[in-house]
Write an enzyme that holds these catalytic residues in place. Structure first.
Site, PDB file in Angstrom:
ATOM      1  N   GLY A 111      -0.069 -19.866  18.876  1.00  0.00           N
ATOM      2  CA  GLY A 111      -1.065 -20.664  19.589  1.00  0.00           C
ATOM      3  C   GLY A 111      -1.129 -20.346  21.086  1.00  0.00           C
ATOM      4  CB  SER A 168      -0.714  -3.547   8.049  1.00  0.00           C
ATOM      5  OG  SER A 168      -1.871  -2.818   7.711  1.00  0.00           O
ATOM      6  CB  ALA A 169       2.534  -7.051   8.754  1.00  0.00           C
ATOM      7  CB  CYS A 170       0.573  -6.171  14.133  1.00  0.00           C
ATOM      8  SG  CYS A 170       1.747  -4.856  13.764  1.00  0.00           S
ATOM      9  NE  ARG A 196      -2.319  -1.308   3.538  1.00  0.00           N
ATOM     10  CZ  ARG A 196      -1.765  -0.549   4.481  1.00  0.00           C
ATOM     11  NH1 ARG A 196      -1.829   0.776   4.384  1.00  0.00           N
ATOM     12  NH2 ARG A 196      -1.168  -1.079   5.514  1.00  0.00           N
ATOM     13  CE  LYS A 240      -7.073  -3.725   5.308  1.00  0.00           C
ATOM     14  NZ  LYS A 240      -5.747  -4.146   5.328  1.00  0.00           N
ATOM     15  CB  THR A 278      -3.799 -13.668   9.131  1.00  0.00           C
ATOM     16  OG1 THR A 278      -4.261 -12.586   8.309  1.00  0.00           O
ATOM     17  CG2 THR A 278      -4.071 -14.991   8.437  1.00  0.00           C
TER      18      THR A 278
END
Ligand code: GTP
Ligand code: SPV
Ligand code: MN
Length: 587
Positions: free
Chosen positions: A497, A250-252, A71, A208, A255
């Site tokens: 986990g 983002s990317a923290c 982005r 987004k 997912t």
């Protein structure tokens, strides 16, 4: 062939076609035959590379331009009539000026190309949550990615009927010129215009651009919320499923948390986790006064590096078929893909993300740090049975979090909703490769929405406060930090986990089943209340990760005060009060 009689759609498509002047117009009906024909065409031009049909059926590799891999926040604009409505955290341009600038770039940009018209839905078609959009694009990559990420095709046109209520999106790769790259939003016109990029977050306009930037403005008007949040269902040994939302930048780790696999001791006892969403949540007040969430997307656009059988087997399983990989390594021996952190065996006969012959022993990275997979949600082994629910799931806890080497403890709970809004508003996190620019710099990222809020952040915080008043049974609000490090930079918390250990305490707090101790910044667990069975951590280690360093927090308050000052009278009074309360507690 046109698929609708809707004059609002037809007129707008005609108008855009007159501007971009394509050779051909193709309406995307969503049929497998049409999509297959497009995939074949993209393979013939090299836009997509077909991967091993036995090992990765229906899957493709896509490479974006080397200067077009993330982005571009510096070139993303909110074009409201008044600059103060975009606020100090957004780039702003007068809508008239931006339209003029863009129309000049779009003029004739699809000559010699086909223009694809994609009707799509964010949310389950026909549900109260659903919102519809039309994306015009000259990229087959966009068409086939939108098929994974959204519900799309003729059925969406049927749902729109003759209504004018849809979000307009125009995208063209144009020349992929970074100097003329714009991602522009016109919230007052329900319009998105993206040009000169081919990277996912800039061009899959449902994500987004629509589901956060435009939807956040719709939510404010219509009393709901569009948030950069995962939605996770946690099933306890009694079989009860409780839901949390998590907003991490983002990317923290959204997912990863959304697809969490419980540690072995938990699995044995019967704990299970269910993914409802991994990136975006739309939240509405239910008739019961609770907050209900849906995931408006239909697939995952996930970070590839670091995704492994060990860290996130569910994500990996989701990518085993019908997936598009972007900017990863291509294994030439068996025509499959690889990325850093997948396993310890990088392919020796391979191409890097740029398509160059790659020697894994020369120290260079094979996959781009922001390389991604685009995978259908149905592929995910732990996809929630509620994924297609029209009403969503009731949320017990909202979890904010970021990457902080110091300062933020492993977990703390806000005292109440308003304090929780304060906690979200002052979030800070180290920047990642998800956006262009420096990586690892701590910046404020309120509610993980700094790059995605379509209006003035001060008004957005007020909307959060207002929503809290309308909820008779609001979720409890927490903050977590999986990324605290020791002085050598090693993570102090195992993460992944094992994060369930923290989420268990969070949910127990929501249902009055766990104790806490009050600190200056909020409630923290007693170290013995976090289950450490099966880890090599002791309650003493936990004390260290839970510690509140008053000196660091006094510094933090100074930073918050300075950050808040830019919002002037748009800063809600309540938040200024919360800051004073914190300063006083730290005196
Ligand atoms: P976006 O798709 O950009 O919104 O990212 P995201 O928030 O979904 O982040 P994701 O789950 O893809 O994780 C990004 C990176 O963080 C990956 O490299 C993960 O391996 C790493 N990560 C995720 N969870 C943890 C954790 O609990 N601990 C540590 N140390 N790293 C984590
Ligand atoms: C993010 O950066 O938060 C993403 C990827 O989820 S993108 O779609 O590029 O925004
Ligand atoms: Mn995201």
């Amino acid at each position: 062939m046109k698929l609708t009689d809707n004059v609002h759609i037809l007129n707008w498509v005609d108008e855009m076609a007159a501007l971009v002047k394509p050779d051909k117009i193709m309406w995307i009906d969503g049929s497998e035959e049409q999509l297959e024909e497009l995939r074949r065409e993209a393979v013939s031009t090299g836009e997509l590379i077909k991967l091993n049909e036995e090992k990765l059926p229906g899957s493709y590799l896509h490479r974006s331009d080397v200067n077009d891999v993330a982005r571009v926040e510096g070139r993303t604009f909110i074009c409201s009539k008044k600059q103060e409505d975009a606020g100090p955290t957004n780039n702003w341009m007068d809508p008239k000026e931006m339209y003029e600038k863009l129309y000049a770039i779009y003029d004739g940009c699809m000559k010699g190309r086909t223009m694809y018209v994609i009707p799509y839905s964010m949310g389950v078609i026909g549900s109260d949550f659903a919102k519809y959009g039309i994306e015009i694009t000259d990229s087959i990559y966009v068409v086939v990615s939108m098929q994974i990420m959204t519900r799309m095709g003729k059925k969406v046109l049927d749902a729109i009927g003759d209504s004018a209520d849809f979000i307009k999106g125009l995208h063209s790769k144009a020349e992929l010129d970074p100097e003329k790259r714009y991602i522009a939003h016109f919230p007052e016109d329900n319009t998105i215009m993206s040009v000169n990029s081919g990277y996912g977050g800039n061009v899959l306009l449902g994500k987004k651009c629509f589901a956060l930037r435009i939807a956040s403005t719709l939510g404010r008007r219509e009393d709901w919320m569009a948030e950069h949040m995962l939605i996770l269902g946690v099933q306890n040994p009694e079989g009860e499923i409780r839901y949390v939302c998590g907003a991490f930048p983002s990317a923290c780790g959204k997912t990863n948390l959304a697809m969490l696999i419980p540690p072995e001791e938990y699995r044995k006892k019967g704990w299970k986790c269910w993914t409802v969403g991994d990136d975006i949540a739309w939240l509405r007040i239910g008739p019961d006064g609770r907050l209900w969430a849906v995931n408006p997307e239909n697939g995952f656009f996930g970070v590839a590096p670091g995704t492994s059988e060990k860290s996130n087997p569910n994500a990996l399983a989701a990518t085993r078929k019908n997936t598009i990989f972007t900017n990863v390594v291509r294994n030439l021996d068996d025509n499959t893909v690889w990325w850093e952190g997948m396993d310890k065996n990088p392919p020796r006969n391979a191409e890097n993300w740029k398509g160059e012959k790659w020697d894994c022993t020369d120290g260079s990275k094979g996959a781009h740090p922001n390389s991604r997979f685009t995978a259908p949600a149905v592929n995910c082994p732990c996809i929630s049975p509620e994924f297609e629910s029209k009403t969503g799931v009731p949320i017990s806890a909202i979890i904010f979090g970021g990457r902080r080497a110091k300062t933020a403890p492993l977990v703390y709970q806000s005292r109440d909703w308003e304090h929780g809004v304060f906690v979200g508003s002052v979030m800070a996190s180290e920047t990642t490769a998800a956006a262009t620019g420096a990586v690892g710099v701590v910046r404020r990222d309120p509610m993980a929405m700094r790059p995605f809020c379509g209006y003035n952040m001060g008004d957005y915080w007020q909307h959060w406060l207002d929503m809290g008043k309308k909820l008779s049974d609001p979720p409890k609000i927490f903050n977590v930090n999986w990324f605290r490090t020791d002085d050598e930079g090693h993570f102090l918390w195992p993460g992944f986990g094992d994060n369930l250990r923290v989420v268990e305490w969070i949910l127990a707090r929501c249902f009055g089943e766990a104790d806490a101790v009050e600190t200056e910044i909020g409630y923290e667990p007693k170290p013995e209340d976090i289950n450490l069975d099966g880890t090599d951590l002791s309650p003493d280690d936990l004390k260290n990760i839970l510690g509140v360093d008053r000196e660091l927090w006094r510094e933090e308050c100074k930073g918050i005060r300075e950050y808040y000052s830019q919002f002037g009278d748009r800063l809600p009074k309540k938040l200024a009060e919360e800051l004073e309360i914190l300063e006083n507690k730290l005196k």
